[in-house]
Design a protein around this motif. Sequence first.
Motif, PDB file in Angstrom:
ATOM      1  N   ALA A   1      10.551  58.929   9.206  1.00  0.00           N
ATOM      2  CA  ALA A   1       9.217  58.336   9.270  1.00  0.00           C
ATOM      3  C   ALA A   1       8.167  59.423   9.069  1.00  0.00           C
ATOM      4  O   ALA A   1       8.389  60.592   9.382  1.00  0.00           O
ATOM      5  CB  ALA A   1       9.003  57.633  10.600  1.00  0.00           C
ATOM      6  N   MET A   2       7.004  59.025   8.533  1.00  0.00           N
ATOM      7  CA  MET A   2       5.929  59.954   8.203  1.00  0.00           C
ATOM      8  C   MET A   2       4.636  59.434   8.810  1.00  0.00           C
ATOM      9  O   MET A   2       4.189  58.353   8.446  1.00  0.00           O
ATOM     10  CB  MET A   2       5.824  60.034   6.680  1.00  0.00           C
ATOM     11  CG  MET A   2       4.932  61.096   6.089  1.00  0.00           C
ATOM     12  SD  MET A   2       3.154  60.965   6.388  1.00  0.00           S
ATOM     13  CE  MET A   2       2.837  59.322   5.768  1.00  0.00           C
TER      14      MET A   2
ATOM     15  N   SER B   1      11.948  55.710   7.731  1.00  0.00           N
ATOM     16  CA  SER B   1      11.330  55.840   6.410  1.00  0.00           C
ATOM     17  C   SER B   1       9.984  55.130   6.305  1.00  0.00           C
ATOM     18  O   SER B   1       9.480  54.944   5.197  1.00  0.00           O
ATOM     19  CB  SER B   1      12.271  55.339   5.302  1.00  0.00           C
ATOM     20  OG  SER B   1      13.458  56.114   5.289  1.00  0.00           O
ATOM     21  N   ALA B   2       9.392  54.755   7.424  1.00  0.00           N
ATOM     22  CA  ALA B   2       8.045  54.185   7.388  1.00  0.00           C
ATOM     23  C   ALA B   2       7.038  55.293   7.097  1.00  0.00           C
ATOM     24  O   ALA B   2       7.288  56.468   7.368  1.00  0.00           O
ATOM     25  CB  ALA B   2       7.715  53.520   8.720  1.00  0.00           C
ATOM     26  N   ALA B   3       5.890  54.896   6.510  1.00  0.00           N
ATOM     27  CA  ALA B   3       4.817  55.859   6.222  1.00  0.00           C
ATOM     28  C   ALA B   3       3.512  55.271   6.728  1.00  0.00           C
ATOM     29  O   ALA B   3       3.159  54.148   6.361  1.00  0.00           O
ATOM     30  CB  ALA B   3       4.742  56.131   4.726  1.00  0.00           C
ATOM     31  N   LEU B   4       2.802  56.005   7.577  1.00  0.00           N
ATOM     32  CA  LEU B   4       1.553  55.511   8.175  1.00  0.00           C
ATOM     33  C   LEU B   4       0.381  56.340   7.666  1.00  0.00           C
ATOM     34  O   LEU B   4       0.357  57.557   7.843  1.00  0.00           O
ATOM     35  CB  LEU B   4       1.623  55.596   9.707  1.00  0.00           C
ATOM     36  CG  LEU B   4       2.384  54.465  10.412  1.00  0.00           C
ATOM     37  CD1 LEU B   4       3.844  54.418  10.013  1.00  0.00           C
ATOM     38  CD2 LEU B   4       2.268  54.597  11.926  1.00  0.00           C
ATOM     39  N   ARG B   5      -0.571  55.676   7.045  1.00  0.00           N
ATOM     40  CA  ARG B   5      -1.734  56.355   6.463  1.00  0.00           C
ATOM     41  C   ARG B   5      -2.579  57.033   7.527  1.00  0.00           C
ATOM     42  O   ARG B   5      -2.634  56.586   8.669  1.00  0.00           O
ATOM     43  CB  ARG B   5      -2.592  55.354   5.704  1.00  0.00           C
ATOM     44  CG  ARG B   5      -3.749  56.059   5.003  1.00  0.00           C
ATOM     45  CD  ARG B   5      -4.300  55.259   3.873  1.00  0.00           C
ATOM     46  NE  ARG B   5      -5.124  54.157   4.344  1.00  0.00           N
ATOM     47  CZ  ARG B   5      -5.747  53.312   3.515  1.00  0.00           C
ATOM     48  NH1 ARG B   5      -5.615  53.450   2.209  1.00  0.00           N
ATOM     49  NH2 ARG B   5      -6.473  52.334   3.985  1.00  0.00           N
TER      50      ARG B   5
ATOM     51  N   ALA C   1       8.228  50.489   5.783  1.00  0.00           N
ATOM     52  CA  ALA C   1       6.874  49.941   5.650  1.00  0.00           C
ATOM     53  C   ALA C   1       5.878  51.058   5.340  1.00  0.00           C
ATOM     54  O   ALA C   1       5.961  52.149   5.902  1.00  0.00           O
ATOM     55  CB  ALA C   1       6.472  49.210   6.925  1.00  0.00           C
ATOM     56  N   VAL C   2       4.936  50.759   4.450  1.00  0.00           N
ATOM     57  CA  VAL C   2       3.868  51.701   4.102  1.00  0.00           C
ATOM     58  C   VAL C   2       2.586  51.117   4.680  1.00  0.00           C
ATOM     59  O   VAL C   2       2.001  50.190   4.122  1.00  0.00           O
ATOM     60  CB  VAL C   2       3.773  51.887   2.580  1.00  0.00           C
ATOM     61  CG1 VAL C   2       2.611  52.805   2.224  1.00  0.00           C
ATOM     62  CG2 VAL C   2       5.089  52.450   2.042  1.00  0.00           C
ATOM     63  N   VAL C   3       2.175  51.655   5.812  1.00  0.00           N
ATOM     64  CA  VAL C   3       1.146  51.016   6.624  1.00  0.00           C
ATOM     65  C   VAL C   3      -0.207  51.642   6.325  1.00  0.00           C
ATOM     66  O   VAL C   3      -0.394  52.845   6.514  1.00  0.00           O
ATOM     67  CB  VAL C   3       1.478  51.148   8.122  1.00  0.00           C
ATOM     68  CG1 VAL C   3       0.501  50.331   8.953  1.00  0.00           C
ATOM     69  CG2 VAL C   3       2.911  50.715   8.393  1.00  0.00           C
TER      70      VAL C   3
ATOM     71  N   ARG D   1      -3.243  49.835   7.207  1.00  0.00           N
ATOM     72  CA  ARG D   1      -4.240  49.225   8.089  1.00  0.00           C
ATOM     73  C   ARG D   1      -3.722  49.265   9.522  1.00  0.00           C
ATOM     74  O   ARG D   1      -2.523  49.376   9.754  1.00  0.00           O
ATOM     75  CB  ARG D   1      -4.465  47.758   7.712  1.00  0.00           C
ATOM     76  CG  ARG D   1      -5.097  47.570   6.359  1.00  0.00           C
ATOM     77  CD  ARG D   1      -5.356  46.091   6.144  1.00  0.00           C
ATOM     78  NE  ARG D   1      -6.191  45.869   4.975  1.00  0.00           N
ATOM     79  CZ  ARG D   1      -6.757  44.707   4.679  1.00  0.00           C
ATOM     80  NH1 ARG D   1      -6.563  43.658   5.483  1.00  0.00           N
ATOM     81  NH2 ARG D   1      -7.497  44.567   3.604  1.00  0.00           N
TER      82      ARG D   1
ATOM     83  N   PHE E   1       2.255  47.816   0.277  1.00  0.00           N
ATOM     84  CA  PHE E   1       1.671  48.087   1.567  1.00  0.00           C
ATOM     85  C   PHE E   1       2.127  47.024   2.572  1.00  0.00           C
ATOM     86  O   PHE E   1       2.405  45.883   2.183  1.00  0.00           O
ATOM     87  CB  PHE E   1       0.161  48.061   1.482  1.00  0.00           C
ATOM     88  CG  PHE E   1      -0.464  49.147   0.647  1.00  0.00           C
ATOM     89  CD1 PHE E   1       0.245  50.247   0.174  1.00  0.00           C
ATOM     90  CD2 PHE E   1      -1.811  49.076   0.318  1.00  0.00           C
ATOM     91  CE1 PHE E   1      -0.365  51.249  -0.574  1.00  0.00           C
ATOM     92  CE2 PHE E   1      -2.425  50.072  -0.437  1.00  0.00           C
ATOM     93  CZ  PHE E   1      -1.709  51.148  -0.882  1.00  0.00           C
TER      94      PHE E   1
ATOM     95  N   SER F   1       5.152  60.532   1.319  1.00  0.00           N
ATOM     96  CA  SER F   1       6.285  59.616   1.177  1.00  0.00           C
ATOM     97  C   SER F   1       6.371  58.972  -0.203  1.00  0.00           C
ATOM     98  O   SER F   1       7.108  58.004  -0.383  1.00  0.00           O
ATOM     99  CB  SER F   1       6.257  58.524   2.258  1.00  0.00           C
ATOM    100  OG  SER F   1       6.368  59.115   3.542  1.00  0.00           O
TER     101      SER F   1
ATOM    102  N   ILE G   1       0.096  56.780  -1.160  1.00  0.00           N
ATOM    103  CA  ILE G   1       1.091  56.870  -0.097  1.00  0.00           C
ATOM    104  C   ILE G   1       2.234  55.883  -0.363  1.00  0.00           C
ATOM    105  O   ILE G   1       2.003  54.713  -0.663  1.00  0.00           O
ATOM    106  CB  ILE G   1       0.433  56.587   1.269  1.00  0.00           C
ATOM    107  CG1 ILE G   1       1.456  56.653   2.407  1.00  0.00           C
ATOM    108  CG2 ILE G   1      -0.305  55.274   1.288  1.00  0.00           C
ATOM    109  CD1 ILE G   1       0.835  56.534   3.792  1.00  0.00           C
TER     110      ILE G   1
ATOM    111  N   ILE H   1      -1.630  42.548  -3.602  1.00  0.00           N
ATOM    112  CA  ILE H   1      -1.520  42.588  -2.135  1.00  0.00           C
ATOM    113  C   ILE H   1      -2.437  41.531  -1.508  1.00  0.00           C
ATOM    114  O   ILE H   1      -2.056  40.830  -0.569  1.00  0.00           O
ATOM    115  CB  ILE H   1      -1.869  44.004  -1.602  1.00  0.00           C
ATOM    116  CG1 ILE H   1      -0.688  44.948  -1.789  1.00  0.00           C
ATOM    117  CG2 ILE H   1      -2.268  43.965  -0.128  1.00  0.00           C
ATOM    118  CD1 ILE H   1       0.492  44.689  -0.875  1.00  0.00           C
TER     119      ILE H   1
END
Lengths: 299, 299, 299
Positions: B232-233, B249-253, B268-270, B272, B284, C249, C266, C295
């Motif tokens: 995860a990132m 493997s999730a990515a949080l902005r 998941a590429v988060v 929000r 996203f 990522s 991202i 999206i």
Amino acid sequence: MKLSAIKNIISDIVIVRDAEFYELGLTATQCSVSMLSFLENTKYIDELLSNATISCAIVNPETAEMIKDRTTIGIAVSESPKHSFFFLHNYLIENTDFYGQSDGSIIDPSADINSTAWISKTGVSIGAGTIIGPHVSIYPNVRIGNNVTIGANSIIGGEGFECFRFQDKAFMVKHAGNVLIGDNVDIQASCCIDKGLFKNSTIIGEYTKLDNLVHIAHNVILGRRVFIAACAMLAGRVTVGDDAWIGPSAALRNGITVGNNGYVSIGAVVTRDVLEGQMVSGNFAIGHDKFLQFIKSIR
Amino acid sequence: MKLSAIKNIISDIVIVRDAEFYELGLTATQCSVSMLSFLENTKYIDELLSNATISCAIVNPETAEMIKDRTTIGIAVSESPKHSFFFLHNYLIENTDFYGQSDGSIIDPSADINSTAWISKTGVSIGAGTIIGPHVSIYPNVRIGNNVTIGANSIIGGEGFECFRFQDKAFMVKHAGNVLIGDNVDIQASCCIDKGLFKNSTIIGEYTKLDNLVHIAHNVILGRRVFIAACAMLAGRVTVGDDAWIGPSAALRNGITVGNNGYVSIGAVVTRDVLEGQMVSGNFAIGHDKFLQFIKSIR
Amino acid sequence: MKLSAIKNIISDIVIVRDAEFYELGLTATQCSVSMLSFLENTKYIDELLSNATISCAIVNPETAEMIKDRTTIGIAVSESPKHSFFFLHNYLIENTDFYGQSDGSIIDPSADINSTAWISKTGVSIGAGTIIGPHVSIYPNVRIGNNVTIGANSIIGGEGFECFRFQDKAFMVKHAGNVLIGDNVDIQASCCIDKGLFKNSTIIGEYTKLDNLVHIAHNVILGRRVFIAACAMLAGRVTVGDDAWIGPSAALRNGITVGNNGYVSIGAVVTRDVLEGQMVSGNFAIGHDKFLQFIKSIR
């Protein structure tokens, strides 16, 4: 071990029916001998009842009532079965020989071990012609075959990620299993390969190749000649068949199976089994043809 | 420190109105004392004006004109405010005590430090019963609590990733903050936890657990009993509430918030905020129910 | 080297037409001198014929028949061209000076090398003012410029991931190339930068900055002032122009190009070229505007 004997370790359980067990495991675990498992949530009672290797179970009072006529299963009742089960498991690892004892590590004289590698003094065996790179860390309970290479800064036999919350705390479950790496395996740099959770193994089949920064969780089983590209993530209990390709940055959900010659595309997030020879793509991954059709529709 | 005093460090600025500041920070930073910030682009002037902790600002001539009547803000004018600001910041770290001084590192005698770990001789404290694995690297400005484990090859207190281009060059911004790791935290192998950018912290709350190969950027704040799975990132300034789950493997902005008990699915590429108890999936990420509906429509 | 000379190394080939070559390369490789390549599958014959730098080729009997009139290409026939080609390549690296010899490593006296770093005694050069962090591993064939920083536990010059199956086995292809890191580059912690496959390079341009846990595969070429955020994965032969941004990522498929000022969001999984100044998002990535439209339609 008798179920009644665990009463000495976890005082707040009640033994409803005694029985014998030789290993511990999840209800999803298939075991070659009689094992002790647990059920936290009555909803999953079928998983418990359909697993013939379970000879004992720690359950809540409600579940105990439901399985009281199933005389093949010994029953211990706890208000928090998961906590009791893993508390017992951690206790057995730390204070008993239930999970066996590690011997001194054995390194074949023809193996080439970088001077900066760290290898546990117990529980490791390394075969002939194997090369261990700089800053590699090898924990106990790791068996590495012949002609294997382990790239720089990789970690073999680390603890897996099994944790649970209890009251206002959270705990890691200790890992009692091992890692088995077959002959002629190549593992590049900065990979992590965790050991099995119970008396079981994480297995890397012969001739399988891993690129950099790959994560292999506890109890993953890789076949022969599997190629796994950089930054791929294989969660717990994933099984991959021979000659499969796992693309870079792919993520495979715990418990799924990839068939022989399966093909997981770059970045695919795989949440269902991949059939033999099937190609999947996307997040979540679907069959590649359908995926391309979708991408074309929004491109 | 007086704004006028920075004239000695950055010669090509003009002090329009003097004032005092005690820390540096971005316009998005909330600070407990008066701070100096900067504005590169007049478009974001509201962010500057609405942050009551800003007592001084380095701005371009256009912005200076617009805020000249805001007498609570000291003003320094530069043709390239971002460059001037970070040049000052780097200078203060390297040449002054503005950001404080590191004392000698303190390691509790009951801590178990692997012989191959590298721990800075200054600015580190390690609590009782804490275990530091092989090939771990711990930089200055790191405070680790009691009964913590840091897995093999993890890096704690590394520089965060803040860089900017100026003319035909590019620069890294040095990090003056620290990392605070609460009691009973477990961090597995090959994780990276970067320090805070200014006089602030990256925080890992008590009982929180990180799997392998997790990236925690500068100024991330994790609550208690957060579970973060492998690979995860979490980008800069992400905040995660108690008992949340961040899937593998999730990515949080950067800058987003995950509420208590929030659930981020695998991969998941988060981009929000995730609400309390909400589950999000996809790239996203969107609400999980809507996401499943979408996946079914293309599967 | 004469094509006929390889007969001494791989006995089961037939020389149909002799010729000279100075390097080895894939049909997709552009080389400054005459090179030997191979073709496994006749389907891709155009790639072979359109590459003017190929002076020799190992091909199957069917392809040999098709190119017999192309007198500018020397021909060796094998039943398994790929295996023959890489067997030769590995042999040349291990047993000959075809790919040159490494000199002793040269480290500028002003470089700051952490005592726990591992640096190959041959084939490495490190420039003035460069800082090498703890537990860094630097393999042979790496040239690092001035004022570079390499963060903790990063690996420079590791083997790339090129492997192939043959009969019931699988093999890694050894890497003969190098890594060139320009002046003023900053690489954070736990990155992997692999060396080139043939007589060629993986290149990190001046002032380029990499965050933690970034994977840079063999023969990637990064321009100047490129910023690559944490956990990004750049597969083989990816080319990135000046001032581009590769988000955290993100995953970039092998062989693609990102233009100057390109912007990869991202988590984007990029499978096509990114144009100069273009922004792409999603899995697979598409233009950002179209992506946002999509999206919104499912959110």
